[in-house]
Structure formats: structure tokens, C-alpha cells
Design an enzyme around this catalytic site. Structure first.
Site, short mmCIF file in Angstrom:
data_model
loop_
_atom_site.label_atom_id
_atom_site.label_comp_id
_atom_site.label_asym_id
_atom_site.label_seq_id
_atom_site.Cartn_x
_atom_site.Cartn_y
_atom_site.Cartn_z
CE LYS A 110 10.07 -2.08 -7.75
NZ LYS A 110 10.60 -2.91 -8.82
CD1 TRP B 159 -1.70 -5.55 -3.72
CD2 TRP B 159 -1.51 -6.69 -1.80
NE1 TRP B 159 -1.37 -6.84 -4.03
CE2 TRP B 159 -1.25 -7.57 -2.88
CE3 TRP B 159 -1.45 -7.19 -0.50
CZ2 TRP B 159 -0.93 -8.91 -2.69
CZ3 TRP B 159 -1.14 -8.53 -0.31
CH2 TRP B 159 -0.88 -9.38 -1.39
CD GLU C 223 14.76 -11.71 -12.44
OE1 GLU C 223 14.29 -10.57 -12.61
OE2 GLU C 223 14.46 -12.43 -11.47
CE LYS D 153 11.26 -9.16 -13.62
NZ LYS D 153 11.98 -9.80 -12.60
CB CYS E 54 -0.91 0.00 1.21
SG CYS E 54 -1.63 -1.59 1.60
CG HIS F 133 17.19 -35.54 -14.42
ND1 HIS F 133 17.50 -36.88 -14.49
CD2 HIS F 133 18.37 -34.88 -14.59
CE1 HIS F 133 18.79 -37.04 -14.69
NE2 HIS F 133 19.34 -35.83 -14.75
CG ASN G 34 1.02 1.57 3.91
OD1 ASN G 34 -0.12 1.62 3.48
ND2 ASN G 34 2.02 2.26 3.37
N GLY G 35 0.54 -2.16 6.41
CA GLY G 35 0.98 -3.21 7.31
C GLY G 35 -0.15 -4.15 7.67
CD GLU H 223 7.99 -10.46 -11.41
OE1 GLU H 223 8.08 -10.19 -10.21
OE2 GLU H 223 8.83 -10.08 -12.26
NE ARG I 48 4.38 1.77 -0.97
CZ ARG I 48 5.48 1.65 -0.24
NH1 ARG I 48 6.61 2.20 -0.64
NH2 ARG I 48 5.47 0.98 0.90
#
Length: 653
Positions: A648, A75, A526, A530, A2, A549, A130-131, A533, A27
Site C-alpha cells: 500500500k 516486504w 486507471e 485496477k 512494511c 496506431h 522500515n526503509g 493489480e 501495507r
């Protein structure tokens, strides 16, 4: 996650609050809201689900009056996205009681008595948060039993009602705080309320009886105060303050700030009033604007030659053929005694840590373990003498990484941070650290912070290597090779038109495999991350040799396999893996060195990148993978800067 903004001053608050929330969109959020305290002494509110534009439309139709206000992007954690659950939340007097009922108080301050004897339909307090409040459920049940009525499903509303409860509880004691100034009693009220919270919070609060005061409080979630002329600003990070002020104060853990147009007072929950330190704002307009790019992600991909220069600047010591860092805060003797390194991180930073493991073990010959921070915080690993922890993070606020760092500190392990945000929680709590100097990264999917992290880890490997066995000549060679990296990355960016055509060819695919070995196994992870995401395509990264395998069962004509295979020690082995994919009809995309003469005969598509030493290859091979994810996402109509469900700064567990 948030975002919080606040304003108190001489201008209309709404203007800054809305612009500030736009600056905090990166964010991650699913709803947004504002509250101002108008000249009529009442709260005025606007909320909307979805993007900030929806909130802006509401405000265009019905602007909010007042020169003091708070705003928030949410969020969702407790309760789904909705206008009811969007912040700000309000604290009301309990319902169903005769007025005034002030817990036996008879000497209520005259200017407060009318408020505490008022209607339970008009809020006394507005809060943005926030939190996560971990003990919100028992607190909520207790407050409900006392007559407080809850209107949302959030944990935040508990805070608002607790503040009203503390106002009533401490009303009879206001004279005890008279010697501390006009607002000492109000700070005592806030301290009384937040002392009951277990969890994390960044808070900005408004109180109707004090129409020129914002109170901010921090525990585990960042807050920054901007200092202006006859005005002050509050924000989750510095980006909303750009263009408004060039002086800021970072709130530290367990600090509260009382903010008016003309003064800033900072107190600590246990230490009382403390001196605050004013810093120069480290950002400029160019850092937070698109600068002609269609998206922040593309801007940040293209900024990497510059951000790598910034990460390297001043840290390569030719005289001693080593790297130097100003903020490690450990003596050479302490660093020389390191016998084991733990790298802990989450997400993209964890992939950078994997590259760091290869670098540190090869160049410095130090055993390295890479730990997911979310797992390390709950493990009890043996920590023999000589163990050093590095917490790697872009934001410096990742809850799991912060918790892992605290747990290792608790066990006596020296802790250092590799971080991009000055004044962040992890930067403040680590024993020392290294800043990336990558500038603000606004796109949710990390790009330039990742390559800056890898560059810093390469310099750390050089530093520790020179303390041990690396010769002066080897150190000089590594320094020369590191200095070439920004130019090589600049050359790698030239593949963008080719990658764009490749994206058009494969944007329809629903599954991708990413395969690499040694230093480029983390690159495969990575690259896959990407793509997941921002395009929402399923993708997996594996060591190329592990493909046979199990993952080879996924190979078919509709599943592209992306091989990261620059020239190096295991090139021939990876080439054999390409043959295995081709034998089963799978399309192959190869990321190869520009002098590779063999791969074109096998791969369906080849993207050539500049040849660099193998240990630095992740810094160039990741570039076409970032671009591929970006262009595929654009073709699929995805919001690349604000992908669904992501944030973020992940400040919840």
C-alpha cells in the site's frame, strides 16, 4: 511498505503486537515476526513466512512472555522472504574476543558492565526497521572485519550490530550524559549508530539492559506514538492504535523517541530535546473494520459517495462562487502569480493527476505538466518563476514522490501536497496542502482515495479559474454540479449486480484493452491498472484514437475492449473506434451515459452510469471499472485486499 508495532506497559505485549500487525496487513508484506523482552531478561521471538495467521499459529503453540515488545511485517528488499530474514533482527557482541574488550574503557557503568562482558551468543539489541539502508554493504564489511557475525541477508541487521558497537564505544563516556536524565546516554548511543546510516528508516529498538524502554527513530519512514495510561504504543501509522488510545504523537523527520510505560521523551538528532505535540486520533473502530463487507476493497468502493462528501465539505464557497482551502499556506497574491503547475505522483495518484491536468487547463487556463515522481526526482527541468508543484499521494509516504518534492523544494519551487494521511512525511515537508478526508484506505488497490483526489483537483481548478477568467455565474454552476457528484456516484454503485454478471462472462480472459478519450483517457488507464493489480490479468489503457496506431493488432474474439464513452464532445469519435473493434471480431464492453440511445446496437455489453458534465465524468465512469476488477478477481480466487507483490505504501525506490 512494511509495518512496525511496539508496546511497553502493564499488559502482555504479544496481544497488542499481533492485533497491530493484522491492522497493518494492508501495507503489504511477505513475512512477520515479534520479539518480547521477558521477565527472565531474555528476548523471546516468533517469526513466520506468509500471512499473519501463520505467525498467530506459532504464538498459539508458544506464547511470548513480557510486557514490552516489538513486531514487524516485512516486504522483502534485501534477501528473499524467509524466517531468517524476517524481523526482528538482533545485535550481538562480536565473536572471538576476550571479555570485556570495551575499546579502552575502564569506567563502564556498573549496571552495564555484565552485559558488555557477556556471551556473544545472547543478543543485546532487537530491531525492527522500515526503509532501506543504502550504505549497508560497506557498513557490513566493516562490522564483519571487527568480529560481528551476520545471520541474515538483510540491510537491517547492520543497524542492530551498529547499536551494539555504539554501546561499547560510548560505554566509557556514560558519565558525560548523567545530567540529561537516566536515559540520556542510551539516546546518545542510538544517535551515534543512526548517524552512520544513509537511506531511510523507521526503527523500534529494544535493549536487554533496559527492560522497560523502547527507542524509536525516524528518517523518511513514518512512526506514530500512542499515549495510554501507564502504557505507550508505537506503530507505522495510526490504524493499530484504534481502540487502544485516542491520543497520538507523530514523530517528525530526524526525531527519536524514548518510550517507557510512564513517559515519552522526544529528541531531534541536531536540536536535542524537543516538545512533542499530542493530537487526537483521527480514526474510529468503524474506519478500520470491515463493517459487514467481505473485503476492504468493496467497502471502500461503496464508501465513495460519503468520502466525496467529506472531500467537498466546507470547501465550496457560494458567496464568492469559488473553492476555499485552509492549508495552502500561500497568499492569494502568490497563488495569483502562478503561471505553471507541475503535478507529480505515482500509480493511481498519477492517473488522478492526468485528470487534474485536463481540469486545470480547461477551467483555469494554466499550463500543467504531469510527471512521474520517479522520473522527476532525477530530471533537471527548467523551473521558471511562477511554477508551483503539487505532490499527489494517498499515503504521504511514497518514496519517489517524497524525493521529487524535496528536489523541487531544493530548487526553490513552492510545494503543496494533496494527501490522505495526517502527519505523513509528505504532509509535513510540503509548504502546505490539502487533505482528502477519505478515511483510511486499507485495500492495497486505491479506490476512494482516487476519486477524492479527482474531486480536490476539480475544486483547485475552480479556485484558480475564479482567480483568473471564470465568471461568477460559471463558478456557481460548477459548485452546483460538484455538489451533485456524491449522489451520482451513489447511483452509479447500483450497477454492481450487472457488473457481477459481466465479470462471470469475462473472468476467463487473459487480456483486456481499456479505451477512452479526453477526461476518460486517465479513466482507461486507471481501470486497466485496477484489473492488473488485483486479478493479475494483463490489461492496457490507451486513448481510444491511438488504438489504431498499434494496439488494434491485439484485437481478437478473446480480448475484450472496454470503452469509457459517456456523452460528450468526442462521443462520435469514440463510437467510430467501437465500430473498428467490432469489424475485427473483438468483444466490446461500453461504459455509457444512461441516456445513450446508440451504443446498445454496437456493444456486446453496456453498463450505464448517470450523466454528469463531461469534466466530472471520471468520478462516475470509474465506479463500474472498480467493481469489474473486484468481481473478476473474486471469481479468479485472488486476494483482492492484499494482491501479490504489492504494498500500500511504497517506501522504497
Amino acid at each position: 511498505m512494511c509495518g512496525i508495532v511496539g508496546y511497553v506497559g502493564h499488559r502482555r505485549a504479544e496481544e497488542f503486537l499481533l492485533e497491530g500487525l493484522r491492522r497493518l496487513e494492508y501495507r503489504g508484506y511477505d513475512s512477520a515476526g515479534l520479539a518480547t523482552l521477558g521477565p527472565d531478561g531474555r528476548f523471546h521471538t516468533a517469526k513466520a513466512v506468509g500471512r499473519i495467521d501463520n505467525l498467530a499459529h506459532r504464538l498459539a503453540e508458544c506464547p511470548l512472555p513480557g510486557t514490552i515488545g516489538i513486531g514487524h511485517t516485512r516486504w522483502a528488499t534485501h534477501g528473499p522472504p524467509s524466517e531468517v530474514n524476517a524481523h526482528p533482527h538482533y545485535g550481538y557482541l562480536p565473536a572471538g574476543e576476550p571479555r570485556p574488550v570495551l575499546e579502552g574503557a575502564s569506567n563502564v557503568p556498573p549496571d552495564l558492565a555484565p552485559w558488555l562482558a557477556g556471551s556473544s551468543d545472547e543478543p543485546l539489541v532487537a530491531v525492527v526497521h522500515n526503509g532501506v539502508i543504502e550504505n549497508y554493504s560497506p557498513l557490513k564489511h566493516k562490522l564483519q572485519a571487527e568480529g560481528y557475525v551476520f545471520r541474515s541477508a538483510t540491510d537491517t541487521e547492520v543497524i542492530a550490530h551498529l547499536l551494539v558497537r555504539s554501546l561499547r564505544k560510548l560505554a566509557a563516556r556514560w558519565e558525560e550524559f548523567a545530567g540529561g536524565g537516566p536515559h540520556a546516554w542510551l539516546l546518545a548511543v542510538v544517535q551515534d549508530a543512526v548517524a552512520r546510516l544513509r537511506g531511510t528508516y523507521g526503527l523500534a529498538m529494544l535493549f536487554r539492559p533496559w527492560p522497560d524502554v523502547i527507542v524509536a527513530a525516524r528518517k523518511g519512514s513514518p512512526l506514530v506514538i500512542g499515549i495510554g495510561r501507564e502504557e505507550h504504543f508505537v506503530a507505522s501509522d495510526a490504524s493499530p492504535l484504534v481502540g487502544r488510545t485516542d491520543k497520538i504523537v507523530y514523530l517528525a523527520e530526524d526525531q527519536l523517541a524514548l518510550v517507557t510505560p510512564h513517559r515519552l521523551e522526544v529528541t531531534h538528532r541536531e536540536l536535542g530535546r524537543v516538545e512533542h505535540h499530542v493530537h487526537d486520533l483521527p480514526l474510529g473502530e468503524a474506519d478500520v473494520e470491515l463493517g459487514g463487507y467481505p473485503h476492504y476493497m468493496l467497502k471502500e468502493i461503496c464508501e465513495q459517495p460519503e468520502t466525496l462528501e467529506n472531500a467537498l465539505r466546507g470547501r465550496l464557497n457560494d458567496q464568492d462562487a469559488t473553492a476555499k482551502f485552509g492549508g495552502l499556506n500561500l497568499t492569494p497574491q502568490q497563488l495569483g502569480a502562478v503561471r505553471r503547475i507541475i503535478l507529480t505522483a505515482c500509480g493511481t495518484s498519477w492517473h488522478a493527476a492526468l485528470v487534474g491536468e485536463y481540469l486545470l487547463e480547461e477551467l483555469a487556463r494554466i499550463p500543467v505538466e504531469v510527471e512521474y515522481a520517479s522520473e522527476l526526482r532525477y530530471r533537471n527541468p527548467p523551473l521558471e518563476p511562477g511554477t508551483l508543484l503539487f505532490a499527489i499521494t494517498q499515503s504521504g509516504e511514497t518514496a519517489d514522490t517524497l524525493a521529487a518534492l524535496r528536489e523541487m523544494k531544493r530548487k526553490g519551487c513552492p510545494t503543496l501536497a494533496i494527501c490522505n494521511v495526517v502527519g505523513s512525511s509528505i504532509a509535513q515537508e510540503a509548504d502546505g496542502g490539502i487533505y482528502l478526508h477519505a478515511g483510511p484506505e486499507i485495500g492495497v488497490a486505491s479506490t476512494k482515495a482516487y476519486t477524492a483526489q479527482v474531486a480536490v483537483l476539480a475544486m483547485l481548478a475552480l479556485y484558480f479559474g475564479r482567480m483568473r477568467h471564470l465568471s461568477f455565474e460559471a463558478g456557481q454552476r460548477i459548485i452546483a454540479e460538484l455538489r451533485q457528484v456524491p449522489q451520482r456516484v451513489h447511483q452509479a454503485l447500483a450497477v454492481q449486480p450487472q457488473v457481477q454478471r459481466l465479470a462471470e462472462k469475462y473472468a476467463h480472459a487473459t487480456n483486456f484493452l481499456y479505451l477512452g478519450r479526453q477526461y476518460n483517457f486517465p479513466t482507461a488507464l486507471e481501470g486497466a491498472l485496477k484489473l492488473k493489480e488485483i486479478s493479475y490479468i494483463h490489461a492496457e489503457g490507451y486513448p481510444a484514437a491511438e488504438m489504431k496506431h498499434g494496439p488494434i493488432a491485439l484485437v481478437d474474439p478473446h480480448t475484450p475492449s472496454v470503452f469509457i464513452m459517456p456523452q460528450g464532445y468526442v462521443y462520435d469519435k469514440v463510437l467510430a473506434n467501437v465500430e473498428e473493434i467490432k469489424a475485427r471480431g473483438g468483444p466490446v464492453i461500453a461504459i455509457a451515459s444512461d441516456d445513450d440511445q446508440q451504443i446498445a446496437a454496437l456493444a456486446d455489453d453496456v453498463i450505464y452510469v448517470p450523466q454528469v458534465p463531461e469534466y466530472l465524468s471520471p468520478l462516475v465512469t470509474i465506479i463500474p471499472l472498480q467493481l469489474l476488477a473486484y468481481h473478476i478477481a473474486i471469481l479468479r480466487g485472488c486476494d483482492v485486499d492484499k494482491p501479490r507483490n504489492l504494498a500500500k505504501s511504497v517506501t522504497v525506490e
